[in-house]
Scaffold this active site. Structure first.
Site, short mmCIF file in Angstrom:
data_model
loop_
_atom_site.label_atom_id
_atom_site.label_comp_id
_atom_site.label_asym_id
_atom_site.label_seq_id
_atom_site.Cartn_x
_atom_site.Cartn_y
_atom_site.Cartn_z
CB SER A 131 -115.10 -15.92 73.92
OG SER A 131 -114.31 -16.16 72.79
CG HIS A 173 -110.74 -19.30 73.26
ND1 HIS A 173 -111.67 -20.30 73.40
CD2 HIS A 173 -111.45 -18.19 72.92
CE1 HIS A 173 -112.89 -19.83 73.12
NE2 HIS A 173 -112.79 -18.55 72.84
CD GLU A 200 -111.12 -23.38 74.70
OE1 GLU A 200 -111.43 -24.58 74.87
OE2 GLU A 200 -110.92 -22.89 73.57
#
EC number: 3.4.15.6
Lengths: 281, 281
Positions: A131, A173, A200
């Site tokens: 992330s 994401h 993801e």
């Protein structure tokens, strides 16, 4: 790519499976040296360092790693401590958790810890990040932008990242938050940069030879703007939608790869060998 | 494109501005003949025919159109009534509202109304459609699929559409709902088909020469799979993520266009003339 680099990167699009197959985290352990890995979790991206650190300690414990530590860096003073730099030099894998990529770059940038990361990576360190920890790998990283929107001028915020991955901008994401617009905005500003959008529970493993292969349950979107023959990005007013023509797009799920030197996808076909077959790329 | 066709299409990505600038709806009126237009609103896509019909009557009234009617087709018996077919032949513009594209195709397909649409379009009728009314324009239309997801096998549902637009698959609410994954899934199945993703408050005006130009506040994403050199779509199990390489992507905001015959973007540069300058394409 920098030919001096001997290290590997695992760049994860967030929300990696932590309690099921854990394919990405298992691969991280494998590449780091298996049970004998020395994994250093860096939680600088998040304000919840204790909780996030403990979660990853448990996970890597469960995966059989004997030596897992958390480095809680809270400010630039911490990041300039020699003992923290030494911990990085001594690790076989540094793992950046999620949070805010601007915390990573603003706290680490130019410190002893930053220098240690770059040097140790050149010398063979495995650096993983999920992330925010993925975004920060780029030389120029995406800080924020509009999800589920067309590419527009000035809606994207970028900043200098850690610079571990050259020649590419990472977004994470990716499919789940509809981020192709913001990644297109990024490459429109310099079409030399590859745009790499990672879903993801999906990661790229970047090897010293400048190739990457895909791991995990989603896909990686590569946006190559090198053949863009028209863009109006320099002419627009803020918030106007961009025009961009002739971008090349590749969708690569697990076991496929990409050669960043020649900007070409790699087809391995052999999905059974995915977990161990690095050589075939 | 079918060389016999003299009609035009306005294919709207949904949520077009109805009370502000109304650029797309004004353009629809202009192309339909201005105040002397005969606009026929077809509400078959929705189960709220009265409300939706009245809303568009008010809008086109406000835009100065003297003759606006709603055709409430509820079932295939209605769609086979000669008087309804005649209403289509007599209109200068037919406007399909949003709702469910499967209602449009399942109620109209093969009826007198369907035949009237195709014939009148060939003879010069302007046909506009928004949201579901946009999807239904394709020969093979997208019925449903996952938003904000990677392209996967079998998560996309397609069905035969009205077939007014040849050689392309339309998707709507495109950036706003993160639909590039599902449109990529569609073109992976037949890379000859252009994928045309239309944002909200954005439309393409398809001309008899096989070119379209973009109208409205967002952008149109063109996915051209003709040079795809690899896809695993035929080998996967359902729900597995697709691999696709070498797709060409164009992002086209208002005043830009695309020549579907030669699969090339058209750059008009001249944004000031947008509302009236059809000839320049």
């Amino acid at each position: 790519m920098n030919n001096k680099v001997k290290g590997n990167l695992i760049i994860i699009g967030g929300a990696e499976d932590k309690y099921g197959d854990r394919r990405i985290l298992k691969e991280t352990v494998l590449l780091s040296g298996g049970n004998d890995s020395i994994i250093l979790i860096i939680t600088v991206a998040t304000e919840y360092q204790k909780e996030v650190g403990n979660e990853y300690i448990d996970i890597f414990d469960q995966l059989g790693v004997k030596d897992v530590k958390v480095l809680n860096i809270n400010d630039r003073q911490d990041a300039n401590k020699q003992k923290y730099a030494d911990a990085i030099y001594n690790a076989s894998c540094v793992f950046f958790t999620g949070g805010d990529q601007l915390r990573i770059s603003s706290i680490l940038g130019g410190t002893l810890a930053d220098e240690a990361l770059l040097r140790a990576y050149e010398d063979g360190l495995l650096i993983a990040g999920t992330s925010a920890g993925a975004s920060a790998m780029s030389q120029t990283m995406i800080v924020s932008g509009e999800d589920d929107d067309s590419p527009r001028k000035c809606t994207l915020k970028m900043a200098p990242g850690l610079g571990l991955l050259k020649g590419a901008v990472i977004d994470q994401h990716f499919a789940q938050r509809g981020r192709i617009g913001r990644l297109l905005s990024a490459i429109a500003q310099n079409p030399y940069m590859l745009g790499i959008g990672i879903d993801e529970d999906t990661a790229i493993h970047v090897m010293p030879n400048g190739c990457f292969r895909v791991i995990g349950s989603g896909a990686v979107t590569v946006l190559d703007g090198i053949h863009i023959d028209y863009t109006n990005v320099s002419e627009l007013k803020p918030d106007q939608p961009l025009a961009l023509t002739n971008i090349t797009l590749h969708i690569l799920p697990a076991s496929y790869g990409f050669d960043m030197n020649i900007r070409q996808p790699l087809l391995t076909y052999d999905t059974k060998q995915e977990e161990t077959s690095i050589a075939h790329l």
